[in-house]
Design a protein around this motif. Sequence first.
Motif, PDB file in Angstrom:
ATOM      1  N   VAL A  59       8.870  15.086   2.783  1.00 36.73           N
ATOM      2  CA  VAL A  59       7.881  14.010   2.762  1.00 36.73           C
ATOM      3  C   VAL A  59       7.454  13.747   1.318  1.00 36.73           C
ATOM      4  O   VAL A  59       7.135  14.679   0.575  1.00 36.73           O
ATOM      5  N   ASN A  60       7.461  12.482   0.942  1.00 35.20           N
ATOM      6  CA  ASN A  60       6.993  12.044  -0.379  1.00 35.20           C
ATOM      7  C   ASN A  60       5.887  11.017  -0.156  1.00 35.20           C
ATOM      8  O   ASN A  60       6.146   9.884   0.236  1.00 35.20           O
ATOM      9  N   VAL A  61       4.646  11.436  -0.395  1.00 38.13           N
ATOM     10  CA  VAL A  61       3.499  10.536  -0.223  1.00 38.13           C
ATOM     11  C   VAL A  61       3.394   9.653  -1.461  1.00 38.13           C
ATOM     12  O   VAL A  61       3.216  10.149  -2.572  1.00 38.13           O
ATOM     13  N   GLN A  62       3.514   8.356  -1.273  1.00 33.90           N
ATOM     14  CA  GLN A  62       3.464   7.427  -2.397  1.00 33.90           C
ATOM     15  C   GLN A  62       2.058   6.863  -2.627  1.00 33.90           C
ATOM     16  O   GLN A  62       1.719   6.483  -3.745  1.00 33.90           O
ATOM     17  N   ARG A  63       1.275   6.784  -1.545  1.00 32.53           N
ATOM     18  CA  ARG A  63      -0.131   6.374  -1.689  1.00 32.53           C
ATOM     19  C   ARG A  63      -0.992   7.238  -0.771  1.00 32.53           C
ATOM     20  O   ARG A  63      -0.649   7.454   0.386  1.00 32.53           O
ATOM     21  N   PHE A  64      -2.099   7.714  -1.320  1.00 35.49           N
ATOM     22  CA  PHE A  64      -3.069   8.498  -0.558  1.00 35.49           C
ATOM     23  C   PHE A  64      -4.441   7.972  -0.972  1.00 35.49           C
ATOM     24  O   PHE A  64      -5.032   8.428  -1.947  1.00 35.49           O
ATOM     25  N   GLU A  65      -4.909   6.960  -0.251  1.00 35.86           N
ATOM     26  CA  GLU A  65      -6.106   6.230  -0.667  1.00 35.86           C
ATOM     27  C   GLU A  65      -7.275   6.526   0.268  1.00 35.86           C
ATOM     28  O   GLU A  65      -7.107   6.568   1.493  1.00 35.86           O
ATOM     29  N   SER A  66      -8.448   6.693  -0.336  1.00 37.26           N
ATOM     30  CA  SER A  66      -9.669   6.985   0.402  1.00 37.26           C
ATOM     31  C   SER A  66     -10.696   5.905   0.089  1.00 37.26           C
ATOM     32  O   SER A  66     -11.192   5.830  -1.046  1.00 37.26           O
ATOM     33  N   TRP A  67     -11.019   5.094   1.098  1.00 38.51           N
ATOM     34  CA  TRP A  67     -11.999   4.016   0.948  1.00 38.51           C
ATOM     35  C   TRP A  67     -13.206   4.350   1.816  1.00 38.51           C
ATOM     36  O   TRP A  67     -13.172   4.109   3.033  1.00 38.51           O
ATOM     37  N   PRO A  68     -14.274   4.935   1.248  1.00 43.46           N
ATOM     38  CA  PRO A  68     -15.428   5.337   2.067  1.00 43.46           C
ATOM     39  C   PRO A  68     -15.995   4.163   2.858  1.00 43.46           C
ATOM     40  O   PRO A  68     -16.180   3.072   2.344  1.00 43.46           O
ATOM     41  N   GLY A  69     -16.242   4.406   4.149  1.00 40.23           N
ATOM     42  CA  GLY A  69     -16.799   3.384   5.006  1.00 40.23           C
ATOM     43  C   GLY A  69     -15.823   2.294   5.387  1.00 40.23           C
ATOM     44  O   GLY A  69     -16.207   1.339   6.065  1.00 40.23           O
ATOM     45  N   SER A  70     -14.546   2.425   5.011  1.00 41.82           N
ATOM     46  CA  SER A  70     -13.552   1.385   5.308  1.00 41.82           C
ATOM     47  C   SER A  70     -12.322   1.996   5.986  1.00 41.82           C
ATOM     48  O   SER A  70     -12.182   1.903   7.203  1.00 41.82           O
ATOM     49  N   HIS A  71     -11.445   2.635   5.214  1.00 42.22           N
ATOM     50  CA  HIS A  71     -10.238   3.183   5.816  1.00 42.22           C
ATOM     51  C   HIS A  71      -9.650   4.284   4.944  1.00 42.22           C
ATOM     52  O   HIS A  71      -9.950   4.392   3.747  1.00 42.22           O
ATOM     53  N   ALA A  72      -8.829   5.105   5.582  1.00 42.72           N
ATOM     54  CA  ALA A  72      -8.035   6.134   4.908  1.00 42.72           C
ATOM     55  C   ALA A  72      -6.573   5.752   5.070  1.00 42.72           C
ATOM     56  O   ALA A  72      -6.117   5.499   6.186  1.00 42.72           O
ATOM     57  N   LEU A  73      -5.839   5.686   3.965  1.00 40.73           N
ATOM     58  CA  LEU A  73      -4.465   5.184   3.984  1.00 40.73           C
ATOM     59  C   LEU A  73      -3.489   6.222   3.446  1.00 40.73           C
ATOM     60  O   LEU A  73      -3.755   6.839   2.411  1.00 40.73           O
ATOM     61  N   ILE A  74      -2.379   6.393   4.161  1.00 40.64           N
ATOM     62  CA  ILE A  74      -1.276   7.223   3.685  1.00 40.64           C
ATOM     63  C   ILE A  74       0.009   6.413   3.812  1.00 40.64           C
ATOM     64  O   ILE A  74       0.348   5.914   4.889  1.00 40.64           O
ATOM     65  N   ASP A  75       0.704   6.265   2.691  1.00 41.63           N
ATOM     66  CA  ASP A  75       1.991   5.577   2.631  1.00 41.63           C
ATOM     67  C   ASP A  75       3.016   6.631   2.219  1.00 41.63           C
ATOM     68  O   ASP A  75       2.966   7.148   1.098  1.00 41.63           O
ATOM     69  N   ALA A  76       3.913   6.984   3.134  1.00 42.45           N
ATOM     70  CA  ALA A  76       4.838   8.087   2.881  1.00 42.45           C
ATOM     71  C   ALA A  76       6.268   7.698   3.218  1.00 42.45           C
ATOM     72  O   ALA A  76       6.526   7.016   4.216  1.00 42.45           O
ATOM     73  N   VAL A  77       7.203   8.130   2.374  1.00 37.50           N
ATOM     74  CA  VAL A  77       8.634   8.057   2.665  1.00 37.50           C
ATOM     75  C   VAL A  77       9.068   9.456   3.072  1.00 37.50           C
ATOM     76  O   VAL A  77       8.783  10.425   2.373  1.00 37.50           O
ATOM     77  N   TRP A  78       9.741   9.569   4.211  1.00 37.73           N
ATOM     78  CA  TRP A  78      10.129  10.882   4.710  1.00 37.73           C
ATOM     79  C   TRP A  78      11.560  10.846   5.240  1.00 37.73           C
ATOM     80  O   TRP A  78      12.110   9.790   5.542  1.00 37.73           O
ATOM     81  N   SER A  79      12.129  12.025   5.318  1.00 38.89           N
ATOM     82  CA  SER A  79      13.495  12.132   5.829  1.00 38.89           C
ATOM     83  C   SER A  79      13.606  13.363   6.718  1.00 38.89           C
ATOM     84  O   SER A  79      12.879  14.346   6.543  1.00 38.89           O
ATOM     85  N   VAL A  80      14.520  13.280   7.666  1.00 38.17           N
ATOM     86  CA  VAL A  80      14.876  14.417   8.511  1.00 38.17           C
ATOM     87  C   VAL A  80      16.368  14.648   8.333  1.00 38.17           C
ATOM     88  O   VAL A  80      17.168  13.732   8.526  1.00 38.17           O
ATOM     89  N   ARG A  81      16.730  15.851   7.948  1.00 43.92           N
ATOM     90  CA  ARG A  81      18.142  16.179   7.719  1.00 43.92           C
ATOM     91  C   ARG A  81      18.536  17.363   8.598  1.00 43.92           C
ATOM     92  O   ARG A  81      17.813  18.361   8.672  1.00 43.92           O
TER      93      ARG A  81
END
Length: 257
Positions: free
Chosen positions: A147-169
């Motif tokens: 897993v490679n997390v490209q965005r890990f954003e924390s917006w108090p009172g709004s949203h929590a965002l995780i944008d990840a590229v992942w692979s299964v081998r």
Amino acid sequence: MMFARLLHPARAVSRAAVRTFERAGAPSLTAVAVAAGVLALAGCASPMSRFYTLNASDAPASTRPAGSSSMLIEVPPVDVPPQVAKYQLVVQSGPTQVQVLEQERWASLPGDEIRRALSSNLTSQLGAIDVYGTPYPDGAPVYRVSVNVQRFESWPGSHALIDAVWSVRAVRTQAVLTCRSVVSEPVAGGYDALADGHRRAVQEISTEIATAVQALASAPQTRAATPAKGASMATGAGAGAIKVPCPAPMSPAAPAA
């Protein structure tokens, strides 16, 4: 002399009054002064830090009996953006501004928190064992989740965002599935809600990964397989190659900041 007394009011207290004060069993003036100093220093101390974790999964436990697991997975360390790879919570205060909160901290580094949460969720959903860093029998089917997390954003009172590229081998074969998950969880005010939003986002990504592992495990495996160019996954070259698509996202993409 009157001016000197105004500058040093303690000198106006007579020795007799001090002796009377001490004979009455009261603490000495020196002790009172020391206690007052300690209280003043305590009032200036930094507030206590609060710690948060992502490894509090509420995923249903596997019903598979202990020791009967037939699936092995590996969940290696997770990469996260450098600006959030710290113990302090890093929250967004605007599109181009962040705040580093000294008193709001992760129990461990975010990459470690995400890895442990993923491992816990996947082993629970798949009835598997995470054998990362542990020897396992030669020939046993093992599925490595990167897993490679490209965005890990924390917006108090709004949203929590995780944008990840992942692979299964599938280890020892060329069978690989590479996908991307963008999960945005709405959160209420407060940092507890923000940490819980990230926990739910990791859980959604875990569910997508678990679906991919199951699909890959059910596809024919070929040790000498070479994936076709541009394909999500191929277990054999040429005609008849079997492809496994990425799982459908569970939630819509995050709103623009």
